[in-house]
Design a protein around this motif. Sequence first.
Motif, PDB file in Angstrom:
ATOM      1  N   LEU A 207       0.822  -1.212   0.000  1.00  0.00           N
ATOM      2  CA  LEU A 207       0.000   0.000   0.000  1.00  0.00           C
ATOM      3  C   LEU A 207       0.854   1.260   0.000  1.00  0.00           C
ATOM      4  CD1 LEU A 207      -2.895   1.121   0.176  1.00  0.00           C
ATOM      5  CD2 LEU A 207      -2.686   1.025   2.662  1.00  0.00           C
ATOM      6  N   ARG A 208       1.946   1.262   0.775  1.00  0.00           N
ATOM      7  CA  ARG A 208       2.693   2.495   1.004  1.00  0.00           C
ATOM      8  C   ARG A 208       3.921   2.646   0.109  1.00  0.00           C
ATOM      9  NH1 ARG A 208       3.581   3.249   7.347  1.00  0.00           N
ATOM     10  NH2 ARG A 208       4.606   5.100   6.513  1.00  0.00           N
ATOM     11  N   THR A 209       4.427   1.534  -0.444  1.00  0.00           N
ATOM     12  CA  THR A 209       5.623   1.621  -1.262  1.00  0.00           C
ATOM     13  C   THR A 209       5.244   2.004  -2.684  1.00  0.00           C
ATOM     14  OG1 THR A 209       6.694  -0.076   0.085  1.00  0.00           O
ATOM     15  CG2 THR A 209       7.640   0.356  -2.082  1.00  0.00           C
ATOM     16  N   SER A 210       5.849   3.052  -3.217  1.00  0.00           N
ATOM     17  CA  SER A 210       5.490   3.519  -4.554  1.00  0.00           C
ATOM     18  C   SER A 210       6.673   3.494  -5.514  1.00  0.00           C
ATOM     19  CB  SER A 210       4.910   4.930  -4.482  1.00  0.00           C
ATOM     20  OG  SER A 210       5.817   5.826  -3.871  1.00  0.00           O
ATOM     21  N   GLN A 211       7.855   3.941  -5.076  1.00  0.00           N
ATOM     22  CA  GLN A 211       9.001   3.992  -5.974  1.00  0.00           C
ATOM     23  C   GLN A 211       9.499   2.599  -6.337  1.00  0.00           C
ATOM     24  OE1 GLN A 211      11.713   6.532  -3.732  1.00  0.00           O
ATOM     25  NE2 GLN A 211      11.252   8.237  -5.073  1.00  0.00           N
ATOM     26  N   MET A 212       9.467   1.692  -5.373  1.00  0.00           N
ATOM     27  CA  MET A 212       9.980   0.342  -5.597  1.00  0.00           C
ATOM     28  C   MET A 212       8.848  -0.674  -5.541  1.00  0.00           C
ATOM     29  SD  MET A 212      13.156   0.653  -6.292  1.00  0.00           S
ATOM     30  CE  MET A 212      13.814  -1.017  -6.134  1.00  0.00           C
ATOM     31  N   ASN A 213       7.779  -0.375  -6.256  1.00  0.00           N
ATOM     32  CA  ASN A 213       6.635  -1.274  -6.360  1.00  0.00           C
ATOM     33  C   ASN A 213       6.417  -1.554  -7.837  1.00  0.00           C
ATOM     34  OD1 ASN A 213       4.006  -2.413  -6.507  1.00  0.00           O
ATOM     35  ND2 ASN A 213       3.460  -1.473  -4.557  1.00  0.00           N
ATOM     36  N   ALA A 214       6.539  -2.813  -8.234  1.00  0.00           N
ATOM     37  CA  ALA A 214       6.537  -3.149  -9.659  1.00  0.00           C
ATOM     38  C   ALA A 214       5.189  -2.926 -10.329  1.00  0.00           C
ATOM     39  CB  ALA A 214       6.971  -4.606  -9.854  1.00  0.00           C
ATOM     40  N   HIS A 263       5.834 -17.075 -12.318  1.00  0.00           N
ATOM     41  CA  HIS A 263       5.208 -15.779 -12.579  1.00  0.00           C
ATOM     42  C   HIS A 263       5.394 -14.890 -11.351  1.00  0.00           C
ATOM     43  CE1 HIS A 263       1.238 -13.453 -13.574  1.00  0.00           C
ATOM     44  NE2 HIS A 263       2.312 -12.715 -13.746  1.00  0.00           N
ATOM     45  N   LEU A 264       6.237 -13.871 -11.473  1.00  0.00           N
ATOM     46  CA  LEU A 264       6.448 -12.901 -10.406  1.00  0.00           C
ATOM     47  C   LEU A 264       5.363 -11.831 -10.530  1.00  0.00           C
ATOM     48  CD1 LEU A 264       8.068 -11.673  -8.076  1.00  0.00           C
ATOM     49  CD2 LEU A 264       9.620 -10.663  -9.782  1.00  0.00           C
ATOM     50  N   LYS A 265       4.350 -11.938  -9.685  1.00  0.00           N
ATOM     51  CA  LYS A 265       3.199 -11.046  -9.784  1.00  0.00           C
ATOM     52  C   LYS A 265       3.439  -9.697  -9.128  1.00  0.00           C
ATOM     53  CE  LYS A 265      -0.291 -14.700 -10.125  1.00  0.00           C
ATOM     54  NZ  LYS A 265      -1.525 -15.271  -9.535  1.00  0.00           N
ATOM     55  N   LEU A 266       4.284  -9.680  -8.119  1.00  0.00           N
ATOM     56  CA  LEU A 266       4.562  -8.422  -7.424  1.00  0.00           C
ATOM     57  C   LEU A 266       5.920  -8.497  -6.750  1.00  0.00           C
ATOM     58  CD1 LEU A 266       3.651  -5.623  -6.197  1.00  0.00           C
ATOM     59  CD2 LEU A 266       2.928  -6.938  -4.189  1.00  0.00           C
ATOM     60  N   LEU A 267       6.652  -7.416  -6.861  1.00  0.00           N
ATOM     61  CA  LEU A 267       7.832  -7.203  -6.029  1.00  0.00           C
ATOM     62  C   LEU A 267       7.762  -5.772  -5.532  1.00  0.00           C
ATOM     63  CD1 LEU A 267      10.563  -7.958  -4.808  1.00  0.00           C
ATOM     64  CD2 LEU A 267      11.643  -7.223  -6.952  1.00  0.00           C
ATOM     65  N   PHE A 301       4.926  -5.963 -14.706  1.00  0.00           N
ATOM     66  CA  PHE A 301       5.364  -4.600 -14.420  1.00  0.00           C
ATOM     67  C   PHE A 301       4.341  -3.627 -14.985  1.00  0.00           C
ATOM     68  CE2 PHE A 301       7.450  -0.586 -15.382  1.00  0.00           C
ATOM     69  CZ  PHE A 301       7.984  -0.285 -14.139  1.00  0.00           C
ATOM     70  N   ARG A 302       3.865  -2.750 -14.142  1.00  0.00           N
ATOM     71  CA  ARG A 302       2.929  -1.734 -14.589  1.00  0.00           C
ATOM     72  C   ARG A 302       3.525  -0.371 -14.264  1.00  0.00           C
ATOM     73  NH1 ARG A 302      -3.205  -1.486 -12.419  1.00  0.00           N
ATOM     74  NH2 ARG A 302      -2.184  -0.634 -10.580  1.00  0.00           N
ATOM     75  N   PRO A 303       3.905   0.403 -15.270  1.00  0.00           N
ATOM     76  CA  PRO A 303       4.537   1.698 -14.994  1.00  0.00           C
ATOM     77  C   PRO A 303       3.585   2.659 -14.294  1.00  0.00           C
ATOM     78  CG  PRO A 303       4.120   1.420 -17.354  1.00  0.00           C
ATOM     79  CD  PRO A 303       3.786   0.125 -16.715  1.00  0.00           C
ATOM     80  N   THR A 304       4.107   3.350 -13.293  1.00  0.00           N
ATOM     81  CA  THR A 304       3.354   4.390 -12.591  1.00  0.00           C
ATOM     82  C   THR A 304       4.172   5.677 -12.649  1.00  0.00           C
ATOM     83  OG1 THR A 304       4.351   4.010 -10.415  1.00  0.00           O
ATOM     84  CG2 THR A 304       2.471   2.620 -11.019  1.00  0.00           C
ATOM     85  N   THR A 338      -0.482  -3.370 -17.713  1.00  0.00           N
ATOM     86  CA  THR A 338       0.496  -4.306 -17.182  1.00  0.00           C
ATOM     87  C   THR A 338       1.320  -4.923 -18.295  1.00  0.00           C
ATOM     88  OG1 THR A 338      -0.930  -4.822 -15.300  1.00  0.00           O
ATOM     89  CG2 THR A 338       0.830  -6.392 -15.811  1.00  0.00           C
ATOM     90  N   GLN A 339       2.637  -4.808 -18.154  1.00  0.00           N
ATOM     91  CA  GLN A 339       3.568  -5.411 -19.101  1.00  0.00           C
ATOM     92  C   GLN A 339       4.049  -6.753 -18.550  1.00  0.00           C
ATOM     93  OE1 GLN A 339       6.755  -2.576 -19.510  1.00  0.00           O
ATOM     94  NE2 GLN A 339       5.367  -0.864 -19.952  1.00  0.00           N
TER      95      GLN A 339
END
Length: 365
Positions: A207-214, A263-267, A301-304, A338-339
Motif C-alpha cells: 500500500l505504502r511503497t510507490s518507488q519500488m513497487n513493480a 510468474h512474479l506477480k509483485l515485487l 510490471f505496470r509503470p506508474t 500491465t507489461q
Amino acid sequence: MSGPQPSDQPPPTVKCVVWDLDNTLWKGTLLEGDDVAVDSRVRETVLGLDARGILQAVASKNDHRPAWQRLEDLGLAEYFVQARIGWGPKSASVREIADELKFAPHTIAFVDDQPAERAEVAFHLPQVRCYPAEAAAGLLDLPEFTPATVTVDSRRRRQMYQANARRQAEQESFEGPSQEFLRSLDLAMEIRRATHEDLSRMEELTLRTSQMNATGVHYSDADLRALLDDARHEVLAVTMSDRFGSHGAVGVALVERGPSVWHLKLLATSCRVVSFGAGATVLNWLVGEAAAAGAHLIADFRPTARNRVMEVAYRFAGFTDELCACLAQLSQPEGGQTQRLHITPAPRPAPETLRLTAVALTAAP
C-alpha cells in the motif's frame, strides 16, 4: 484543532506529532526557573504514540542545551527523533522536521499551548493539524492517532529511524567508495516464506511503497492470506539488518510457480533500502532459484508515475520485452497497462555487499 478535514472520510493517520515544551509537554516555563514536570497523562500519551509507531519530535522556543537536558532528566528524550529547539518561527521548525523525515505536511500534528503559535503554523503549513495543549492527554482516543493495524515494525519504528540517523551520519563521514561503505555496514538479508503474522506488514508494503513497487497494486490482508494458503503461490517476506540494528520487513514478493514457468506477480521493497540494492538482490536470487528449477521467469510490471527505479532494476537484472512461447501459459493481465517482462534464467553469483539467507523455493514448504 485546525486544518481542513474531508467530511466524508476518516482523517488520515498522523505519522509524527511535533510537541512544544513549555506548558505543553511539561508544566511550567523552563527559562523562568520553573521546576518543570510532565503530567502522568501526557507521559502516557507520549509512550502510547510511540507504541503505535507514531514518531514524535520537538519544536520549542528555548535554549537547546538546558531544554534537551531536561528532557533527558525526565526520561523522555529517547522518544523524540527530531528536535528543533531555538528561537525561530515554529512553522520553520515543523517544516524542517517534516522534510527531514520525508513526511507530507498532512501527516504531521502540532501541539502547542499558545494560540498564536498554532495560528502561525496553520498559516504557513495549512495541512498540518494543530492541537491545543489541553488536548494532549486525549490524543490516543482520536481516530487520526489510531492506526488501523500496528505491526511489529510499527512498534519499533522510532528505533529504526534513530538507527538510520546514526547510519547516515557515518556514511557522510565515510571516506572511500560506496561499495566499501556498504561492506562496512555488515548488511544481512533474509528471504523466507511469509507467515500469517507477517501479513499486516506485507499489506502495508504493497500500500505504502510507490518507488519500488513493480505494479502499484494493493494486496489486502485477505488477498495475501488466500495466496498464503494456495500451494501454487509463494508469499515471500524480505527482512534486513546491519550493525546499527534491524531495518525490519523491507520487501514482499508474490510468485506463482508452474512446472516450466514462474510468474512474479509483485515485487515491492521499501524505499529506505534502495541504496543497499535490496530490489536487485531479491531479483537476482529469484532468477537463480528459477534457473535451479529449470523454469522461465515472467514478471508483471505496470509503470506508474513513481516506479521508474523499479523498472531499471528489472532491466538491469536481465528482464526484457522479448516474446516467448511460455507467455501463452499465463492468463492475460487485467487492464491494459500491465507489461509482461521475460527472462530465461541462469545461475547468479552471490551478492557482494551483504550476507543473504534465503529459502530454497525448489524445496517443499
